[in-house]
Design a protein around this motif. Structure first.
Motif, PDB file in Angstrom:
ATOM      1  N   LEU A  20     -21.767  39.636  74.369  1.00  0.00           N
ATOM      2  CA  LEU A  20     -22.383  40.861  74.923  1.00  0.00           C
ATOM      3  C   LEU A  20     -21.421  41.900  74.343  1.00  0.00           C
ATOM      4  N   ASN A  27     -14.873  47.719  75.647  1.00  0.00           N
ATOM      5  CA  ASN A  27     -14.047  47.111  74.622  1.00  0.00           C
ATOM      6  C   ASN A  27     -13.614  47.994  73.479  1.00  0.00           C
ATOM      7  N   ASP A 124      -8.963  40.328  83.761  1.00  0.00           N
ATOM      8  CA  ASP A 124      -9.452  40.480  82.424  1.00  0.00           C
ATOM      9  C   ASP A 124     -10.894  40.988  82.385  1.00  0.00           C
ATOM     10  N   ASP A 125     -11.278  41.406  80.988  1.00  0.00           N
ATOM     11  CA  ASP A 125     -12.524  41.963  80.960  1.00  0.00           C
ATOM     12  C   ASP A 125     -13.668  41.016  80.880  1.00  0.00           C
ATOM     13  N   ALA A 128     -15.573  33.766  79.820  1.00  0.00           N
ATOM     14  CA  ALA A 128     -16.855  33.038  79.183  1.00  0.00           C
ATOM     15  C   ALA A 128     -16.400  31.588  79.534  1.00  0.00           C
ATOM     16  N   HIS A 129     -15.725  31.103  78.427  1.00  0.00           N
ATOM     17  CA  HIS A 129     -15.400  29.597  78.591  1.00  0.00           C
ATOM     18  C   HIS A 129     -14.041  29.368  79.475  1.00  0.00           C
ATOM     19  N   GLY A 130     -13.471  30.366  79.458  1.00  0.00           N
ATOM     20  CA  GLY A 130     -12.447  30.277  80.604  1.00  0.00           C
ATOM     21  C   GLY A 130     -10.870  29.946  80.181  1.00  0.00           C
ATOM     22  N   GLU A 131     -10.931  29.899  78.736  1.00  0.00           N
ATOM     23  CA  GLU A 131      -9.419  29.685  78.094  1.00  0.00           C
ATOM     24  C   GLU A 131      -8.642  30.667  78.274  1.00  0.00           C
ATOM     25  N   ALA A 132      -8.683  31.989  78.147  1.00  0.00           N
ATOM     26  CA  ALA A 132      -8.043  33.191  78.307  1.00  0.00           C
ATOM     27  C   ALA A 132      -7.423  33.166  79.562  1.00  0.00           C
ATOM     28  N   LYS A 156     -19.810  35.689  82.167  1.00  0.00           N
ATOM     29  CA  LYS A 156     -20.755  35.065  81.467  1.00  0.00           C
ATOM     30  C   LYS A 156     -21.079  33.516  82.224  1.00  0.00           C
TER      31      LYS A 156
END
Ligand code: 5GP
Length: 189
Positions: A20, A27, A124-125, A128-132, A156
């Motif tokens: 998105l 961003n 955080d902004d 998604a997959h949670g890595e950050a 997401k």
């Protein structure tokens, strides 16, 4: 947060089925007054948690974290992204794999800016997959600091990072949660 959902529907652009783009307010171009509203909402949700510091990662997290830090009257620390797989000096670091960029990045914080006496709120902004987020949590744990949770502007849900981290006990507050999306259509949870 209705104001955010309205903004996403009006200005968000879905690229493929996974990304998105909200470059008009989050961003790339930043809406300062709107960003302050996001910061106040996170501050309201985490009020009374004893937060002493806000932690984010460059670049898009910084403006939001600043708004939160201002609302809570605490300092903001942003992890720096390094390409090199080595680091120098007294640092905490974690490797983060980016699905959007298809590469691993090292995120690094100088040890003096995160300490065992701190109570940290991560901001955080996107989630998604949670890595950050997982990388930021690791930095807090390396410092021996207390973690109260994470504030995410847009989650997401279909990419499941939030589910996995919540199952591990992390408190995550997202201001907009997207259940599914495709070009031209966004469904909130
Ligand atoms: P994760 O590590 O949870 O998979 O992804 C989170 C990070 O990737 C965020 O810090 C954000 O920078 C980036 N990201 C993930 N999904 C999106 C997206 O749909 N749009 C934008 N603009 N960034 C995203």
């Amino acid at each position: 947060m209705q104001e955010l959902r309205d903004r996403i529907l009006a200005e968000g652009v879905v690229v493929g089925s996974e990304v998105l783009k909200v470059d008009s307010f989050l961003n790339h171009q930043i809406d300062p007054a709107f960003t302050m509203h996001l910061g106040q909402e996170f501050a309201r949700r985490f009020a009374g948690s004893g937060v002493t510091k806000v932690l984010t990662v460059e670049a898009s997290g910084i403006a939001i974290a600043l708004a939160v830090g201002l609302a809570l009257s605490v300092p903001v620390v942003f992890a720096k992204k390094k390409q090199a797989l080595t680091q120098q000096g007294d640092c905490y670091s974690a490797e983060v794999f980016s699905f959007t960029r298809r590469e691993a990045t090292l995120i690094v914080v100088t040890a003096r800016y995160l300490s065992a006496g701190d109570t940290i709120l991560i901001i955080d902004d996107f989630l998604a997959h949670g890595e950050a987020l997982r990388g930021l949590v690791s930095l807090v744990h390396q410092a021996g600091a207390k973690l109260v949770g994470a504030g995410i502007v847009i989650e997401k849900c279909f990419q499941r990072g939030g589910d996995n981290l919540r199952a591990e006990g992390l408190r995550i507050e997202s201001l907009a949660a997207i259940e599914s999306m495709e070009p031209g259509v966004i469904h909130f949870a």
